[in-house]
Design an enzyme around this catalytic site. Structure first.
Site, PDB file in Angstrom:
ATOM      1  N   ARG A   1      45.059  46.552  24.499  1.00 25.64           N
ATOM      2  CA  ARG A   1      44.432  47.492  23.800  1.00 25.64           C
ATOM      3  C   ARG A   1      43.803  47.149  22.344  1.00 25.64           C
ATOM      4  NH1 ARG A   1      46.698  52.787  25.781  1.00 25.64           N
ATOM      5  NH2 ARG A   1      46.538  52.205  28.126  1.00 25.64           N
TER       6      ARG A   1
ATOM      7  N   ARG B   1      42.674  53.569  19.398  1.00 31.35           N
ATOM      8  CA  ARG B   1      42.730  54.802  18.209  1.00 31.35           C
ATOM      9  C   ARG B   1      43.053  54.055  17.022  1.00 31.35           C
ATOM     10  NH1 ARG B   1      45.242  58.589  22.544  1.00 31.35           N
ATOM     11  NH2 ARG B   1      46.054  56.398  22.772  1.00 31.35           N
TER      12      ARG B   1
ATOM     13  N   ARG C   1      34.903  57.973  19.032  1.00 32.53           N
ATOM     14  CA  ARG C   1      35.388  58.943  19.940  1.00 32.53           C
ATOM     15  C   ARG C   1      35.294  60.169  19.359  1.00 32.53           C
ATOM     16  NH1 ARG C   1      37.368  60.684  22.820  1.00 32.53           N
ATOM     17  NH2 ARG C   1      39.694  60.434  23.200  1.00 32.53           N
TER      18      ARG C   1
ATOM     19  N   TYR D   1      49.795  55.557  40.262  1.00 30.32           N
ATOM     20  CA  TYR D   1      48.777  56.819  39.637  1.00 30.32           C
ATOM     21  C   TYR D   1      48.293  57.697  40.791  1.00 30.32           C
ATOM     22  CZ  TYR D   1      49.217  55.269  34.877  1.00 30.32           C
ATOM     23  OH  TYR D   1      49.653  55.138  33.493  1.00 30.32           O
TER      24      TYR D   1
HETATM   25  O1  CP3 Z   1      42.932  46.196  25.710  1.00 27.59           O
HETATM   26  C1  CP3 Z   1      41.862  46.584  25.749  1.00 27.59           C
HETATM   27  O2  CP3 Z   1      41.242  46.653  24.422  1.00 27.59           O
HETATM   28  C2  CP3 Z   1      40.810  46.788  27.009  1.00 27.59           C
HETATM   29  C3  CP3 Z   1      40.873  48.100  27.277  1.00 27.59           C
HETATM   30  C4  CP3 Z   1      42.272  48.866  28.181  1.00 27.59           C
HETATM   31  C5  CP3 Z   1      42.393  50.165  27.946  1.00 27.59           C
HETATM   32  N1  CP3 Z   1      43.384  50.556  29.067  1.00 27.59           N
HETATM   33  C6  CP3 Z   1      41.574  51.260  27.159  1.00 27.59           C
HETATM   34  C7  CP3 Z   1      42.488  52.539  26.931  1.00 27.59           C
HETATM   35  C8  CP3 Z   1      43.301  48.346  28.911  1.00 27.59           C
HETATM   36  C9  CP3 Z   1      43.252  46.867  29.492  1.00 27.59           C
HETATM   37  C10 CP3 Z   1      43.952  49.215  29.546  1.00 27.59           C
HETATM   38  C11 CP3 Z   1      45.035  49.161  30.728  1.00 27.59           C
HETATM   39  C12 CP3 Z   1      45.792  50.262  31.217  1.00 27.59           C
HETATM   40  N2  CP3 Z   1      45.198  51.628  31.044  1.00 27.59           N
HETATM   41  C13 CP3 Z   1      47.123  50.372  31.359  1.00 27.59           C
HETATM   42  C14 CP3 Z   1      47.881  48.793  31.431  1.00 27.59           C
HETATM   43  C15 CP3 Z   1      48.324  48.463  30.166  1.00 27.59           C
HETATM   44  C16 CP3 Z   1      49.420  49.447  29.924  1.00 27.59           C
HETATM   45  O3  CP3 Z   1      49.341  50.259  29.018  1.00 27.59           O
HETATM   46  O4  CP3 Z   1      50.556  49.190  30.431  1.00 27.59           O
HETATM   47  C17 CP3 Z   1      47.253  51.391  31.972  1.00 27.59           C
HETATM   48  C18 CP3 Z   1      48.710  51.994  32.124  1.00 27.59           C
HETATM   49  C19 CP3 Z   1      46.177  52.535  31.543  1.00 27.59           C
HETATM   50  C20 CP3 Z   1      46.246  53.905  31.669  1.00 27.59           C
HETATM   51  C21 CP3 Z   1      46.168  54.591  30.689  1.00 27.59           C
HETATM   52  N3  CP3 Z   1      44.796  54.688  29.878  1.00 27.59           N
HETATM   53  C22 CP3 Z   1      46.815  55.644  29.909  1.00 27.59           C
HETATM   54  C23 CP3 Z   1      48.459  55.909  30.511  1.00 27.59           C
HETATM   55  C24 CP3 Z   1      46.297  56.243  29.104  1.00 27.59           C
HETATM   56  C25 CP3 Z   1      46.451  57.304  27.993  1.00 27.59           C
HETATM   57  C26 CP3 Z   1      47.725  56.714  26.896  1.00 27.59           C
HETATM   58  C27 CP3 Z   1      46.916  56.243  25.816  1.00 27.59           C
HETATM   59  O5  CP3 Z   1      47.662  55.172  25.291  1.00 27.59           O
HETATM   60  O6  CP3 Z   1      46.164  56.829  25.197  1.00 27.59           O
HETATM   61  C28 CP3 Z   1      44.864  55.360  29.015  1.00 27.59           C
HETATM   62  C29 CP3 Z   1      43.904  55.674  28.109  1.00 27.59           C
HETATM   63  C30 CP3 Z   1      43.200  54.463  27.122  1.00 27.59           C
HETATM   64  N4  CP3 Z   1      42.889  53.179  27.967  1.00 27.59           N
HETATM   65  C31 CP3 Z   1      42.593  54.345  25.878  1.00 27.59           C
HETATM   66  C32 CP3 Z   1      42.354  53.386  25.775  1.00 27.59           C
HETATM   67  C33 CP3 Z   1      41.734  52.563  24.565  1.00 27.59           C
HETATM   68  C34 CP3 Z   1      42.826  55.537  24.716  1.00 27.59           C
HETATM   69  C35 CP3 Z   1      41.810  56.599  25.132  1.00 27.59           C
HETATM   70  C36 CP3 Z   1      41.201  57.344  24.169  1.00 27.59           C
HETATM   71  O7  CP3 Z   1      40.424  56.750  23.039  1.00 27.59           O
HETATM   72  O8  CP3 Z   1      41.924  58.508  23.802  1.00 27.59           O
END
Ligand code: CP3
Length: 332
Positions: free
Chosen positions: A23, A27, A36, A147
């Site tokens: 990540r 945010r 965003r 999922y």
């Molecule tokens: O690492 C990076 O910068 C690359 C981007 C990336 C995102 N998600 C962007 C994201 C990567 C590699 C992921 C992987 C991801 N997504 C995983 C595996 C890693 C982990 O967290 O265990 C999982 C389970 C997800 C599913 C997911 N996406 C969830 C559960 C959520 C909501 C919860 C949260 O943390 O906000 C997301 C949203 C998400 N994915 C955001 C980002 C930057 C936030 C989105 C926003 O701006 O609101």
């Protein structure tokens, strides 16, 4: 060109360890929050210029040694025929869910290249600009399955386990189908230019070691086998199973802070790279304490040519951005 990451993946890095973060854009970053305010998360994920811009933010503002393409592992659900939304309060929501074998034939094929075209376009644009390697990624088949079955983040994986244990045969068919789709997604990323990929098995932590060996690991291996021979693949699992990951022939294993990294390293002396594993909660601590924690980890992995510094999981949204910058500066 800074190739530290690719050298470490070959266990041949002679200098300081490379650093990139999970990540990496998110945010916690004021520039991302500003973006965003104008676009939804899915809008960003579906516009190549915005993907490029977001992927470059941490390169410009943090000085990390690799870029990870901005996307989400759940985006693959869309070309497979599912609706996906991100609810501000709840997180991702997927519908319709599939909870038994009748759902398997409903999984669409053939739409990945088209529906996710901006992702692949962004990758080829980024490769022309970046001076650090570009990572692609996907969810591992078990995590993606969980999922599609649960429809949202659900720690216990109640419906997933219900299917998995009441009808393992069709559950394996589902995992097989999703391995194919995941490999296709990664192949398209590779053809567009990513130089390594990471497979996230974030929800495999709900599995016992035995079930992990039966329902998660073989499918990570299956995906890897469909990629070009020798292409660098990093496996990540959260909360458990760190050392088992090595059994599915990765280039590198990525673990979180529940694992004793030097101990793990002793099990796999030189052939596999290891990545991790600072608890991202350290980013809440005062900088003097953060520095001590980072130095302890670095000392414990000193002179390891296959070590990649990373956090054990994503960066929480509410940590001070200055602490993330400070963390990366400690590595440089
Ligand atoms: O690492 C990076 O910068 C690359 C981007 C990336 C995102 N998600 C962007 C994201 C990567 C590699 C992921 C992987 C991801 N997504 C995983 C595996 C890693 C982990 O967290 O265990 C999982 C389970 C997800 C599913 C997911 N996406 C969830 C559960 C959520 C909501 C919860 C949260 O943390 O906000 C997301 C949203 C998400 N994915 C955001 C980002 C930057 C936030 C989105 C926003 O701006 O609101």
């Amino acid at each position: 060109m800074n190739n530290r990451l690719l050298e470490a993946l070959k266990c041949q890095n002679k200098g300081r360890p490379p650093v990139w973060l999970m990540r990496q854009a998110g945010r916690y970053m004021p520039e991302y929050s500003a973006l965003r305010k104008k676009h939804t998360f899915l809008d960003i994920c579906h516009q190549s210029e915005l993907i490029v811009q977001t992927t470059l933010l941490p390169i410009e503002l943090l000085n990390v040694d690799a870029a990870i393409i901005f996307s989400d592992l759940l985006l693959l659900a869309q070309p497979l025929g599912f609706n996906l939304v991100y609810d501000e309060g709840i997180g991702p929501l997927i519908d319709p869910v599939i909870r038994d074998p009748s759902g398997i034939p409903k999984i669409r094929s053939g739409a990945i290249e088209n529906k996710l075209a901006p992702l692949f376009e962004a990758i080829s644009i980024l490769r022309k600009q970046l001076k650090v390697p570009l990572l692609g990624f996907a969810g591992a088949p078990f995590t993606l399955a969980s999922y599609l079955i649960e429809g949202k983040t659900n720690r216990e994986l109640r419906y997933t386990k219900q299917w998995m244990l009441s009808d393992p045969e069709s559950f394996h068919q589902l995992l097989d189908r999703l391995s194919e789709a995941t490999a296709q997604l990664l192949m398209l990323q590779i053809e567009a230019g990513v130089q390594a990929v990471q497979l996230f098995d974030s929800w495999a932590m709900a599995l016992s070691p035995e079930h992990f060996r039966i329902f998660a690991l073989p499918y990570m291996d299956k995906v890897r086998q469909k990629l070009p021979p020798g292409f660098p693949v990093i496996y990540f699992s959260r909360g458990a199973h760190g050392s088992s990951l090595a059994q599915a022939h990765p280039t590198a294993i990525s673990v979180d802070w529940t694992v004793d990294l030097p101990q793990l390293r002793k099990q796999f002396p030189t052939k596999i790279a290891v990545q991790g594993n600072l608890d991202p909660s350290w980013l809440y601590a005062p900088q003097e304490k953060l520095k001590v924690a980072v130095n302890e980890l670095l000392n414990s992995m000193k002179d390891d040519p296959g070590y990649i510094f990373n956090l054990g999981h994503g960066i929480p949204p509410d940590v001070p951005f200055s602490n993330v910058q400070y963390l990366v500066s400690l590595l440089n």
